[in-house]
Scaffold this active site. Structure first.
Site, PDB file in Angstrom:
ATOM      1  N   GLU A 141      -1.491   7.904   0.141  1.00  0.00           N
ATOM      2  CA  GLU A 141      -1.279   6.810   0.182  1.00  0.00           C
ATOM      3  C   GLU A 141      -0.203   6.789   2.039  1.00  0.00           C
ATOM      4  O   GLU A 141       0.745   5.990   1.763  1.00  0.00           O
ATOM      5  CB  GLU A 141      -0.511   5.615  -0.165  1.00  0.00           C
ATOM      6  CG  GLU A 141      -0.785   5.204  -1.299  1.00  0.00           C
ATOM      7  CD  GLU A 141       0.275   4.343  -2.663  1.00  0.00           C
ATOM      8  OE1 GLU A 141       0.936   3.881  -2.329  1.00  0.00           O
ATOM      9  OE2 GLU A 141      -0.902   3.675  -3.914  1.00  0.00           O
ATOM     10  N   GLU A 228      -5.114   6.078  -8.244  1.00  0.00           N
ATOM     11  CA  GLU A 228      -3.719   5.807  -8.910  1.00  0.00           C
ATOM     12  C   GLU A 228      -3.752   4.404  -9.129  1.00  0.00           C
ATOM     13  O   GLU A 228      -4.091   3.860  -8.245  1.00  0.00           O
ATOM     14  CB  GLU A 228      -2.784   5.645  -7.423  1.00  0.00           C
ATOM     15  CG  GLU A 228      -1.118   6.136  -8.495  1.00  0.00           C
ATOM     16  CD  GLU A 228      -0.282   5.731  -7.373  1.00  0.00           C
ATOM     17  OE1 GLU A 228      -0.277   7.046  -6.704  1.00  0.00           O
ATOM     18  OE2 GLU A 228       0.553   5.003  -6.996  1.00  0.00           O
TER      19      GLU A 228
HETATM   20  C1  IDC Z   1       7.390   5.195  -7.132  1.00  0.00           C
HETATM   21  C2  IDC Z   1       8.329   6.018  -7.644  1.00  0.00           C
HETATM   22  C3  IDC Z   1       9.485   5.995  -8.275  1.00  0.00           C
HETATM   23  C4  IDC Z   1      10.306   6.511  -6.636  1.00  0.00           C
HETATM   24  C5  IDC Z   1       9.339   6.420  -6.057  1.00  0.00           C
HETATM   25  C6  IDC Z   1       9.601   6.918  -4.222  1.00  0.00           C
HETATM   26  O1  IDC Z   1       7.855   5.710  -9.924  1.00  0.00           O
HETATM   27  O2  IDC Z   1      10.436   6.282  -9.375  1.00  0.00           O
HETATM   28  O3  IDC Z   1      11.367   6.257  -6.454  1.00  0.00           O
HETATM   29  O4  IDC Z   1       7.942   6.107  -5.448  1.00  0.00           O
HETATM   30  O5  IDC Z   1       9.176   5.703  -3.122  1.00  0.00           O
HETATM   31  C7  IDC Z   1       2.859   3.565  -4.992  1.00  0.00           C
HETATM   32  C8  IDC Z   1       3.120   5.312  -5.033  1.00  0.00           C
HETATM   33  C9  IDC Z   1       3.986   5.809  -6.013  1.00  0.00           C
HETATM   34  C10 IDC Z   1       5.089   5.018  -6.048  1.00  0.00           C
HETATM   35  C11 IDC Z   1       4.411   3.904  -7.189  1.00  0.00           C
HETATM   36  C12 IDC Z   1       5.272   2.382  -7.542  1.00  0.00           C
HETATM   37  O6  IDC Z   1       1.548   6.306  -4.870  1.00  0.00           O
HETATM   38  O7  IDC Z   1       4.170   6.808  -5.240  1.00  0.00           O
HETATM   39  O8  IDC Z   1       5.763   5.720  -7.103  1.00  0.00           O
HETATM   40  N1  IDC Z   1       3.595   3.246  -6.520  1.00  0.00           N
HETATM   41  O9  IDC Z   1       6.046   2.548  -7.227  1.00  0.00           O
HETATM   42  N2  IDC Z   1       2.162   3.336  -4.489  1.00  0.00           N
HETATM   43  C13 IDC Z   1       1.954   2.046  -5.117  1.00  0.00           C
HETATM   44  C14 IDC Z   1       2.739   2.059  -6.263  1.00  0.00           C
END
Ligand code: IDC
Length: 304
Positions: A141, A228
């Protein structure tokens, strides 16, 4: 039949993912949380359970590049690389597809660690270049001020590296604003064959404006892969939105899209599919799953 025995080497044809014999192929399954955060789920029993009992045909391995002992920051590279290899080896053993996800996030632009990315993908493809199981996702992303031109430049560097050893592999390319701008790829597509653009949604945060953007691209024949998604908020927390989830999955069904679900983990976050405090690595009873886990389990089992 095991998924990879059924579909063989995948390719992108007419905007769609197809198997070796040209018939449509739709991948779906769980994404790990970051490999460094939750290494325990990179495990034979877990992957086998997800294949046999949840009927999923793919798994996504998320290698964070920046956050929390990231591969390009303070992570133990050797250990992380061996975890990625372990996950790939399990997928090969089980005959499922595996997405090698270079999880660009906190650094905003994939160009920041492009040299590392080239090294990483060269090394992985040296091991697995001729393997039909693997799909390469080169930037999870991109976000912040990162524009499509930067992603194009990055893709122009990394895709040829992958293709050197893995000439047939399907490659996923993220888009700007957390992989929500496939419309920019439609306007200025990359010139490589056999690639798809990643699109991500979280049903309790993303609604009709994003759905119509995606539909417009799909109608125009852009190859899109939902690498995702979840039915919670994009923060990973918050309540699930079942009405919006239904709308999103109507699109997934109508256009036969592949989708991977965030995330295979147990924590307080509602996007974690396993209940907080449950240590089981497979065989989860309904009450050991979060509402997200219960919803996706049902959804996977309803796939044909
Ligand atoms: C989130 C994890 C969280 C962590 C964070 C780090 O769930 O535990 O602290 O990342 O920045 C995404 C991302 C994915 C995110 C997820 C939820 O690809 O890494 O994970 N998310 O926020 N894009 C949209 C949502």
């Amino acid at each position: 039949m095991r998924p990879v025995d059924k579909y063989g080497f995948l390719r992108v044809e007419g905007g769609r993912l197809v198997g070796e014999n040209g018939s449509g192929c739709r991948l779906f399954g769980m994404s790990t949380h970051g490999l460094a955060w939750r290494p325990e789920y990179v495990c034979f029993d877990t992957f086998k359970y997800l294949r046999d009992e949840w009927h999923t045909n793919a798994v996504r391995l998320a290698m964070y590049t920046h956050e929390f002992h990231g591969y390009c920051t303070d992570g133990d590279k050797k250990y992380l690389f061996s975890l990625m290899k372990k996950g790939i080896d399990l997928a090969i053993e089980l005959g499922i597809y595996v997405i090698v996800d270079w999880h660009v996030l906190g650094e905003f632009s994939p160009l920041i660690y492009a040299d590392e990315a080239e090294r990483f993908f060269r090394e992985i493809t040296e091991y697995y270049g001729d393997c039909p199981n693997i799909i390469y996702e080169i930037c999870n992303e991109p976000n912040g001020s990162c524009g499509w031109e930067e992603i194009r430049e990055y893709a122009g560097r990394v895709i040829p590296v992958i293709r050197e050893n893995a000439p047939r592999a399907v490659i996923l390319v993220g888009t700007t604003e957390w992989s929500q701008h496939c419309d920019e790829a439609l306007e200025a597509p990359l010139s490589f064959d056999n690639i798809m653009y990643s699109f991500h949604f979280y049903a309790a945060t993303h609604f009709e404006n994003l759905r119509s953007r995606l539909k417009k691209c799909l109608e125009a024949g852009l190859p899109v892969f939902i690498s995702e998604c979840s039915i919670t908020e994009a923060s990973g927390h918050g309540d699930i939105d079942l009405v919006s989830a239904r709308e999103w999955f109507n699109i997934v069904d109508k256009y036969d899209l592949s989708y991977m679900v965030w995330s295979l983990s147990a924590s307080r976050e509602n996007s974690s599919i396993i209940a907080d405090g449950c240590n089981k690595l497979s065989g989860w009873a309904d009450e050991e799953l979060k509402p997200t886990g219960q919803w996706f389990r049902k959804r996977f089992l309803s796939e044909k």
